[in-house]
Design a protein around this motif. Structure first.
Motif, PDB file in Angstrom:
ATOM      1  N   ARG A 181       0.809  -1.215   0.000  1.00  0.00           N
ATOM      2  CA  ARG A 181       0.000   0.000   0.000  1.00  0.00           C
ATOM      3  C   ARG A 181       0.851   1.277   0.000  1.00  0.00           C
ATOM      4  O   ARG A 181       0.318   2.383  -0.074  1.00  0.00           O
ATOM      5  CB  ARG A 181      -0.952  -0.012   1.201  1.00  0.00           C
ATOM      6  N   GLN A 197       3.191   4.084  -1.666  1.00  0.00           N
ATOM      7  CA  GLN A 197       3.103   4.687  -2.997  1.00  0.00           C
ATOM      8  C   GLN A 197       4.394   5.441  -3.328  1.00  0.00           C
ATOM      9  O   GLN A 197       5.037   6.029  -2.445  1.00  0.00           O
ATOM     10  CB  GLN A 197       1.921   5.663  -3.071  1.00  0.00           C
ATOM     11  N   TYR A 199       2.469   3.773   3.716  1.00  0.00           N
ATOM     12  CA  TYR A 199       1.164   3.528   4.333  1.00  0.00           C
ATOM     13  C   TYR A 199       1.357   3.314   5.828  1.00  0.00           C
ATOM     14  O   TYR A 199       2.222   2.539   6.246  1.00  0.00           O
ATOM     15  CB  TYR A 199       0.497   2.308   3.703  1.00  0.00           C
ATOM     16  N   PRO A 202      -2.746   6.684   1.669  1.00  0.00           N
ATOM     17  CA  PRO A 202      -2.905   6.854   0.217  1.00  0.00           C
ATOM     18  C   PRO A 202      -2.977   8.328  -0.176  1.00  0.00           C
ATOM     19  O   PRO A 202      -3.494   9.159   0.563  1.00  0.00           O
ATOM     20  CB  PRO A 202      -4.240   6.155  -0.057  1.00  0.00           C
TER      21      PRO A 202
END
Length: 215
Positions: A71, A73, A174, A188
């Motif tokens: 998760r 990014q 995350y 996110p």
């Protein structure tokens, strides 16, 4: 008062006036930007990328930040400018990537430029940017309560005007624990959440100007 004494007093007054005028001129020159952002013809881009895409974009000059959770990014950024009319000469550009929702910057950033040309970090002088540009309040330190302040992620400091085009990859990790209050930008995140800006600072920390590039 004798003529000689009057002439001496007049000379002192004239000298003082010249000094004051000289100081005023120095202050104006010292704080006046040698050129504006329009002289650089700046272009930029931001995109979410995979680790493999980040590696390819950095061209093998460095590795992207380590991704430890699916998760997490990675945001790929590029900033390009044409050679400025004058060298930085002790000043520098600062590139800020900020999550507008939290006014946080990423903590881990990889950049495709020599270490002597571009540095990762933060400095107290960046709080002056916030005083002048309210829309860049994420550039400064974070108030963590009890009259304590903490560095808010990192920016890229560019000390070589020939470092263009500049490619960087920023990690937005995350955080599973909702109770935690990280002082860096986290996932996110969407492209519409991000602000990218270029700031020109003088050799004594003068904030010459700030240019919004994205967001």
């Amino acid at each position: 008062m004798s003529w000689r004494r009057a002439r001496s007093s007049l000379a002192v007054i004239v000298t003082a006036a010249v000094v004051v005028a000289g100081m005023a001129a120095w202050r104006w020159t010292h704080n006046h930007p040698p050129y504006g952002p329009e002289a650089l013809s700046i272009s930029s881009s931001l995109s979410l990328v995979s680790y493999a895409e980040a590696q390819a974009a950095l061209g093998g000059k460095t590795d992207p930040p380590l991704v430890s959770d699916e998760r997490d990014q990675l945001v790929l950024g590029r900033v390009t400018w044409q050679p400025p009319p004058e060298p930085l000469d002790g000043g520098h550009f600062a590139i800020f990537l900020i999550d507008k929702r939290t006014n946080r910057k990423p903590g881990d950033v990889a950049v495709s430029a020599p270490q002597e040309a571009v540095s990762l970090g933060s400095a107290g002088v960046e709080n002056r940017i916030v005083e002048r540009y309210a829309w860049l309040r994420g550039a400064g330190d974070v108030d963590v309560g009890d009259n304590r302040w903490r560095s808010n992620g990192n920016r890229l400091g560019v000390y070589d005007e020939t470092a263009s085009p500049l490619t960087f990859v920023a990690l937005f990790p995350y955080v599973a624990d909702a109770a935690r209050k990280p002082t860096v930008a986290t996932a996110p995140v969407g492209m519409s959440d991000l602000l990218l800006a270029l700031v020109y600072l003088g050799p004594d920390g003068q904030v010459y100007w700030a240019q919004r590039l994205q967001g």
